[in-house]
Design a protein around this motif. Sequence first.
Motif, PDB file in Angstrom:
ATOM      1  N   UNK A  40      -1.019  13.612   0.260  1.00 26.19           N
ATOM      2  CA  UNK A  40      -1.078  12.222   0.735  1.00 26.19           C
ATOM      3  C   UNK A  40       0.264  11.521   0.522  1.00 26.19           C
ATOM      4  N   UNK A  41       0.782  10.962   1.606  1.00 21.98           N
ATOM      5  CA  UNK A  41       2.041  10.222   1.493  1.00 21.98           C
ATOM      6  C   UNK A  41       2.013   8.888   2.227  1.00 21.98           C
ATOM      7  N   UNK A  93       0.812  -1.220   0.000  1.00 22.18           N
ATOM      8  CA  UNK A  93       0.000   0.000   0.000  1.00 22.18           C
ATOM      9  C   UNK A  93       0.842   1.266   0.000  1.00 22.18           C
ATOM     10  N   UNK A  94       2.086   1.174   0.431  1.00 19.27           N
ATOM     11  CA  UNK A  94       2.945   2.358   0.409  1.00 19.27           C
ATOM     12  C   UNK A  94       3.748   2.519   1.684  1.00 19.27           C
ATOM     13  N   UNK A  95       4.318   3.700   1.857  1.00 19.27           N
ATOM     14  CA  UNK A  95       5.227   3.961   2.963  1.00 19.27           C
ATOM     15  C   UNK A  95       4.492   4.039   4.307  1.00 19.27           C
ATOM     16  N   UNK A  96       5.195   3.568   5.337  1.00 16.54           N
ATOM     17  CA  UNK A  96       4.680   3.670   6.700  1.00 16.54           C
ATOM     18  C   UNK A  96       5.622   4.567   7.487  1.00 16.54           C
ATOM     19  N   UNK A 126      -1.633  12.468  10.491  1.00 19.54           N
ATOM     20  CA  UNK A 126      -2.990  12.188  10.012  1.00 19.54           C
ATOM     21  C   UNK A 126      -3.294  12.980   8.750  1.00 19.54           C
ATOM     22  N   UNK A 127      -2.867  14.233   8.726  1.00 21.07           N
ATOM     23  CA  UNK A 127      -3.166  15.115   7.593  1.00 21.07           C
ATOM     24  C   UNK A 127      -2.508  14.650   6.305  1.00 21.07           C
ATOM     25  N   UNK A 175      -5.728   8.051   1.510  1.00 19.30           N
ATOM     26  CA  UNK A 175      -7.129   7.630   1.634  1.00 19.30           C
ATOM     27  C   UNK A 175      -7.190   6.195   2.167  1.00 19.30           C
ATOM     28  N   UNK A 176      -7.990   6.006   3.218  1.00 21.42           N
ATOM     29  CA  UNK A 176      -8.154   4.673   3.792  1.00 21.42           C
ATOM     30  C   UNK A 176      -7.012   4.215   4.654  1.00 21.42           C
ATOM     31  N   UNK A 177      -6.061   5.108   4.945  1.00 18.43           N
ATOM     32  CA  UNK A 177      -4.904   4.726   5.744  1.00 18.43           C
ATOM     33  C   UNK A 177      -5.227   4.568   7.216  1.00 18.43           C
ATOM     34  N   UNK A 178      -4.242   4.033   7.964  1.00 22.17           N
ATOM     35  CA  UNK A 178      -4.413   3.768   9.388  1.00 22.17           C
ATOM     36  C   UNK A 178      -3.284   4.435  10.161  1.00 22.17           C
TER      37      UNK A 178
END
Length: 326
Positions: A211-212, A147-150, A229-230, A234-237
């Motif tokens: 979004x990152x 899904x991408x970077x954490x 958070x900002x 989309x749909x991230x945790x």
Amino acid sequence: MFNAIHLTQQDGKTLAAVKALEASALPAGDVTVDVEFSSLNYKDALAITGRGPIVRQWPMVPGIDFAGTVGESTSPDFKAGDKVILTGWGVGEGHWGGLAQKARVPASWLVAMPEGLTSRHAMAIGTAGLTAMLCVLAIERDIAPQAGEVLVTGANGGVGSFAVSLLARRGFRVVAATGRPQEAARLKALGAHEVIGREPLSAPGKPLQKERWAAVVDCVGSHTLANACAATKYGGVVAACGLAQGMDFPSTVAPFILRGVTLVGIDSVKAGLPRRLEAWTQLQRTLGADDALAMTATIGLAQAIPAAQDLIDGKVAGRLIVDVNA
């Protein structure tokens, strides 16, 4: 008799000293544990230095986690000789904790030592590792590595270091944020793909940003959590587990109602037994004992008192194991 760090209060100031105590002084509980190792956490440091309102009754023995061998038990769940771990449940705050050679607690607070771990290895993981794994499990319920970077904030601390290592080992691309850029090599050795400074995250920011992040483990709170958070996709945790910057949360509902971001609060203090067992099982599978120890340094009981101030001052990277018999 047993040795313990003993906290008292005089004229509003906290006094800490290693003291020999009678076993009869131990608080109520159905299991008495011969403690072998504890650790020094941020909450312990606040208690020992008196820098935070952690202690709820006096005198107090600090130490929010410990591991050792059951010496006596009136509970059917544990018998003398069993190896056990305790994390959380208010020990070191309202109930005497683990920076001592003995502890007495309710059996329901204990977890049987996972097979393959020793007391020293368990405390190399300790509350910090357990909290980090609870964060990782919360993220994995909805977010896959592709899904991408954490983002991991406060990455040089105990929880942050474990979060970086655990996420990387489970296939995530980790970006570590820290106020100590000199530790970048250490964070990359733990598995961070990129290391960034904390400054852009710690200042006030816009309610919605580019979004990152697919997910975030936040150990910091305040503006850092708001900015994380900002900038979450989309749909991230976002798993929030700390307040090193502050307890405030200067944000808006925008990330949650416009991007469907989920903010998950992580509390390891009173997490139920099923969640604890799942987390310890995953820790044992994901993080080898030698790897856990590589993120730690070991000190003796008396050394924990001055080390508490170093921890508050941000001079400690990773975790400090306390050998209570040294």
